[in-house]
Design an enzyme around this catalytic site. Structure first.
Site, PDB file in Angstrom:
ATOM      1  N   ARG A  39       0.861  -1.366  -0.045  1.00 23.88           N
ATOM      2  CA  ARG A  39      -0.064   0.172  -0.016  1.00 23.88           C
ATOM      3  C   ARG A  39       0.790   1.088   0.136  1.00 23.88           C
ATOM      4  O   ARG A  39       0.719   2.180  -0.436  1.00 23.88           O
ATOM      5  CB  ARG A  39      -0.980   0.123   1.150  1.00 23.88           C
ATOM      6  CG  ARG A  39      -2.225  -0.973   1.060  1.00 23.88           C
ATOM      7  CD  ARG A  39      -3.154  -0.785   2.062  1.00 23.88           C
ATOM      8  NE  ARG A  39      -4.326  -1.438   1.649  1.00 23.88           N
ATOM      9  CZ  ARG A  39      -5.133  -1.981   2.287  1.00 23.88           C
ATOM     10  NH1 ARG A  39      -5.255  -1.887   3.648  1.00 23.88           N
ATOM     11  NH2 ARG A  39      -6.454  -2.643   1.851  1.00 23.88           N
ATOM     12  N   LYS A 200     -17.946 -18.760   0.061  1.00 22.36           N
ATOM     13  CA  LYS A 200     -19.653 -18.956   0.181  1.00 22.36           C
ATOM     14  C   LYS A 200     -20.317 -18.124  -0.901  1.00 22.36           C
ATOM     15  O   LYS A 200     -19.901 -16.935  -1.061  1.00 22.36           O
ATOM     16  CB  LYS A 200     -19.810 -18.416   1.594  1.00 22.36           C
ATOM     17  CG  LYS A 200     -19.337 -19.329   2.713  1.00 22.36           C
ATOM     18  CD  LYS A 200     -19.530 -19.016   4.020  1.00 22.36           C
ATOM     19  CE  LYS A 200     -19.305 -19.735   5.215  1.00 22.36           C
ATOM     20  NZ  LYS A 200     -19.909 -19.458   6.547  1.00 22.36           N
ATOM     21  N   GLY A 357      -8.279  -9.594  -1.756  1.00 21.05           N
ATOM     22  CA  GLY A 357      -7.133  -9.990  -0.709  1.00 21.05           C
ATOM     23  C   GLY A 357      -6.896 -11.430  -0.959  1.00 21.05           C
ATOM     24  O   GLY A 357      -5.567 -11.641  -1.366  1.00 21.05           O
ATOM     25  N   GLY A 380     -12.815  -4.266  -0.294  1.00 23.46           N
ATOM     26  CA  GLY A 380     -14.191  -4.062  -0.146  1.00 23.46           C
ATOM     27  C   GLY A 380     -14.604  -3.258  -1.182  1.00 23.46           C
ATOM     28  O   GLY A 380     -15.885  -3.467  -1.795  1.00 23.46           O
TER      29      GLY A 380
HETATM   30  P1  AMP Z   1     -13.390 -15.581  -0.011  1.00 24.11           P
HETATM   31  O1  AMP Z   1     -12.905 -14.831   1.285  1.00 24.11           O
HETATM   32  O2  AMP Z   1     -15.124 -15.671   0.045  1.00 24.11           O
HETATM   33  O3  AMP Z   1     -12.951 -14.859  -1.383  1.00 24.11           O
HETATM   34  O4  AMP Z   1     -12.871 -16.863   0.174  1.00 24.11           O
HETATM   35  C1  AMP Z   1     -11.673 -17.375  -0.165  1.00 24.11           C
HETATM   36  C2  AMP Z   1     -11.663 -18.841   0.862  1.00 24.11           C
HETATM   37  O5  AMP Z   1     -12.072 -20.006   0.066  1.00 24.11           O
HETATM   38  C3  AMP Z   1      -9.969 -19.139   0.654  1.00 24.11           C
HETATM   39  O6  AMP Z   1      -9.661 -19.176   2.184  1.00 24.11           O
HETATM   40  C4  AMP Z   1     -10.259 -20.576   0.028  1.00 24.11           C
HETATM   41  O7  AMP Z   1      -9.416 -21.714   0.923  1.00 24.11           O
HETATM   42  C5  AMP Z   1     -11.561 -21.031   0.284  1.00 24.11           C
HETATM   43  N1  AMP Z   1     -12.244 -22.060  -0.417  1.00 24.11           N
HETATM   44  C6  AMP Z   1     -12.095 -22.132  -1.768  1.00 24.11           C
HETATM   45  N2  AMP Z   1     -12.614 -22.927  -2.350  1.00 24.11           N
HETATM   46  C7  AMP Z   1     -12.835 -24.146  -1.380  1.00 24.11           C
HETATM   47  C8  AMP Z   1     -13.390 -25.292  -1.014  1.00 24.11           C
HETATM   48  N3  AMP Z   1     -13.893 -25.908  -2.317  1.00 24.11           N
HETATM   49  N4  AMP Z   1     -13.532 -25.857   0.006  1.00 24.11           N
HETATM   50  C9  AMP Z   1     -13.317 -25.135   1.216  1.00 24.11           C
HETATM   51  N5  AMP Z   1     -12.758 -23.760   1.207  1.00 24.11           N
HETATM   52  C10 AMP Z   1     -12.715 -23.252  -0.085  1.00 24.11           C
END
Ligand code: AMP
Length: 408
Positions: A39, A200, A357, A380
């Site tokens: 940054r 998710k 990130g 964000g």
């Molecule tokens: P996000 O913060 O929503 O972008 O999610 C990122 C996180 O999702 C990372 O830490 C990944 O390890 C996790 N992730 C991605 N694919 C999977 C999966 N199939 N099962 C469990 N965790 C996952």
């Protein structure tokens, strides 16, 4: 977001002026030392340019979450040496961001000097977008420059209220982010694909809903793909999935169909029964996931298919990994597609814009972050732009000029 009125500080006359720059100096620290200076490195060229052009450069930022109270743990003083080192010139420090201490330091500045003000969030007025606090800040400058895209999704005194009080401009980093996002999302060369991955569905519903109206191909990966597969009747075993969001997934699929956007899901998966590095793993088609297994990455057939999809596109937006990339070998799918996108970008066949990130960490781990057209430093704010939301700290810069308030 109407940005017709946005003005770049590169076009302003700054010589001899006190230029108040909002940066994002909220760098991660470990053991009292900066652990990732990205940054700072990104904001420094803009500051150096202003100093070279004869401005008195007054830098303001937040740092951590001191919750509106003075707390030495969150002082910006600890960054003065790092900032001066990167600038290659001295940086003065004002141990308050408003009032006499700040005014005295600023009054002693010569053209070309750089001063860093103490943490804005020592005052509750900052996060409250308080016009009086913005007024105190505005006393220190003749012009305002926002070069903190990463905090522009927040209407705070130093990002929004201050634009009502001073002639306001976008800094070079802000312009870079806006131009990259506009060219990828608002006026992209088509066809355009988006990769939306991550853990998710529930955290990215607005992104998915907006993306289907904007892109031609929506590649869904990561844990959220499991929810989509489950919604379509596949067994995902013990995988991370959100059965409560089955209807949401089906609604997004229907919205995509209506908008002529193709949703691309994995066709095979790397599975394991344990979520740990080096866990025994195998590859199966998505129709053959056993009850005791977890989908932790996309499989090689999916990588080949997704590569073909990306090859057929001219623009790619990327947010979120395709698998649990932090744990070896479940980053292989993400890394392979990232390398493909990087190669196409280097060959001039693809404009690739990534942000968030985890995405930046995954591209760095694949060694290709430098080969993408643009990698956003914002988390964000990048996501909110992908959601199609107006970012108050960007909109305010444009509105201010459009209604002629700031006396240019
Ligand atoms: P996000 O913060 O929503 O972008 O999610 C990122 C996180 O999702 C990372 O830490 C990944 O390890 C996790 N992730 C991605 N694919 C999977 C999966 N199939 N099962 C469990 N965790 C996952």
């Amino acid at each position: 977001m109407n940005l017709d009125g946005l003005k770049a500080v590169s076009d302003a006359d700054v010589s001899g002026k006190r230029v108040l720059v909002r940066g994002d100096l909220n760098v991660p620290m470990r053991g009292g030392k900066v652990s990732d200076a990205t940054r700072l490195e990104r904001v420094v060229p803009g500051l150096r340019d202003l100093a070279k052009r004869g401005a008195k450069v007054i830098v303001m930022s937040h740092f951590g979450r001191p919750k509106g109270q003075v707390n030495p743990e969150f002082s910006l003083q600890g960054l003065v040496a790092d900032l001066a080192g990167l600038l290659g010139s001295p940086v003065a420090f004002a141990d308050d961001c408003v009032g006499d201490p700040a005014a005295e330091v600023v009054a002693g500045m010569k053209d070309g000097d750089v001063t860093l003000l103490e943490n804005l969030r020592f005052y509750p007025g900052e996060e409250a977008n308080d016009p009086d606090f913005a007024g105190e800040l505005a006393k220190l400058g003749d012009l305002f420059v926002s070069d903190a895209f990463s905090v522009s999704h927040r209407a705070h005194a130093s990002t929004e209220a201050i634009t009502h009080l001073l002639p306001s401009y976008a800094g070079p980093l802000m312009m870079e982010e806006i131009n990259a996002l506009r060219s990828a999302l608002d006026a992209p060369t088509r066809p355009v694909a988006a990769v939306v991955g991550g853990a998710k569905v529930s955290t990215k519903i607005p992104v998915l809903t907006h993306m289907v109206t904007k892109v031609d191909k929506l590649i869904i990966g990561g844990g959220m793909a499991n929810t989509f597969l489950q919604a379509q009747g596949y067994n995902v075993g013990k995988s991370l999935a959100e059965p409560d969001f089955k209807d949401t997934a089906l609604e997004i699929i229907a919205a995509a169909k209506a908008a002529n956007c193709e949703i691309v899901l994995p066709v095979d998966a790397t599975i394991a029964t344990e979520f740990k590095a080096g866990a025994e793993n195998s590859v199966v088609d998505v129709a053959d996931v056993p009850d005791d297994a977890m989908i932790l990455d996309v499989g090689p057939k999916s990588v080949a298919h997704l590569s073909e999809v990306v090859k057929g596109c001219k623009t790619l937006l990327w947010n979120g990994p395709l698998g649990a990339f932090e744990i070896d070998p479940f980053g292989d799918g993400t890394f392979a597609l990232a390398r493909e996108a990087a190669a196409l970008t280097k060959a001039g066949q693809l404009a690739s814009v990534a942000g968030g990130g985890d995405t930046v960490a995954a591209l760095n781990a694949a060694g290709v972050a430098g080969d993408f057209t643009y990698v956003s430093s914002a988390g964000g704010a990048f996501l909110e732009w992908l959601e199609g939301r107006e970012l108050p700290g960007v909109a305010a810069l444009a509105k201010n000029w459009a209604n002629g308030k700031n006396g240019s």
